[in-house]
Every structure is written in C-alpha cells, then in structure tokens.
Design a protein around this motif. Sequence first.
Motif, short mmCIF file in Angstrom:
data_model
loop_
_atom_site.label_atom_id
_atom_site.label_comp_id
_atom_site.label_asym_id
_atom_site.label_seq_id
_atom_site.Cartn_x
_atom_site.Cartn_y
_atom_site.Cartn_z
N ASP A 95 10.32 16.22 6.88
CA ASP A 95 8.87 16.05 7.02
C ASP A 95 8.39 16.28 8.45
N TRP A 96 9.15 15.79 9.40
CA TRP A 96 8.70 15.84 10.78
C TRP A 96 9.05 17.19 11.43
N PHE A 97 10.31 17.60 11.33
CA PHE A 97 10.75 18.83 12.00
C PHE A 97 10.42 20.09 11.21
N HIS A 99 8.57 20.61 8.21
CA HIS A 99 7.19 20.78 7.74
C HIS A 99 6.14 20.37 8.77
N ARG A 100 6.58 19.80 9.87
CA ARG A 100 5.69 19.43 10.98
C ARG A 100 4.50 18.59 10.53
N ARG A 101 4.80 17.59 9.71
CA ARG A 101 3.74 16.65 9.33
C ARG A 101 3.25 15.87 10.54
N LYS A 103 3.25 16.75 14.73
CA LYS A 103 3.43 17.94 15.57
C LYS A 103 4.25 17.70 16.83
N THR A 104 4.95 16.62 16.94
CA THR A 104 5.59 16.25 18.20
C THR A 104 7.06 16.62 18.32
N LYS A 106 9.96 19.35 18.34
CA LYS A 106 10.39 20.74 18.40
C LYS A 106 11.81 20.77 18.94
N ARG A 116 15.62 24.68 9.26
CA ARG A 116 14.24 25.12 9.04
C ARG A 116 14.20 26.46 8.31
#
Length: 151
Positions: A95-97, A99-101, A103-104, A106, A116
């Motif tokens: 979800d975080w990395f 799909h970038r739910r 944006k912090t 990377k 990814r």
Amino acid sequence: MSVFTNVFTVLFTILAMECFSWFIHKYLFHGVLWFLHRSHHQKAHSFFEWNDLFALFFAALSLYLMYRGSEDFDYRFFIGLGITLYGLIYFVIHDWFVHRRFKTFKSNNAYLKAVRKAHKIHHKNREKENGKAFGLLFVRKSLIKNDRNIF
C-alpha cells in the motif's frame, strides 16, 4: 514453549502467509471474491476501496488468535503475531511503497523496485482472468536489476 520455537512460529507464519496470500489472491480474489477485489484493479475514487475488507478480515483473525493464545502465550498467540507482522509488511510494501497510498516512501533498492515492477505486471491486466504475478514478496530473479543494490 521456548523462545526459539516462538520466533520460528512467527517467522514460519510470515512465510506461510506469503504463500497463502498468493494462493487466495490467484484463486479467490480473482475468482469468487472478484466482486470485492475488482476495486483494487480500478482507478481509485477514494482512499479506501472494497478490497480493504480483506485486510480487516486478517486483522480480526490475528487479533482473535493472539487473544485466544494470550493466557499461556501458546502457539495461537505467535501465529496471530506472525499474521500481524505479515500484514504490517504487506501494508508498508504494497500500500505504501507500490501503490503510494502515502507519498513519503521511495527507494532505489533493486529488490523493492522488482516488487513494484512485478505488481505493475499484475495490474497491467485490469480484468479477473489472465492475471500474472499474484505474490508480493517473492519476485522472479529476472526482475531484479543486475546492480546488486539489494540492501
């Protein structure tokens, strides 16, 4: 139970959850549960999607197991803990990395980039049938760039 057994149970559960997740993703989410999972393959209209109900189910299952095993800290507690940790790993990576739910997060890490890329291969097909790359943590070696920036 020994500390070794408890740690092994947690780690084995995390590994088993990745295998189980691949199986249910391929055969249930892209099968009879497509009516919920479809929201994950469509353009998001809000922060939440119907697919998030699966996370709630596994969170409830892990909490139940930890509760049932908490009196004696038996195997159920450590299986529940493993499911919880897998859920946390899944949330951060998927979800975080991916799909970038949020944006912090990377990274130029070759393994994470391969995760990814594999997930993008999965999402290239927006339909129920003919999907590829159903797992999350295990990716084909060919997707990892040769720069060896694994860690």
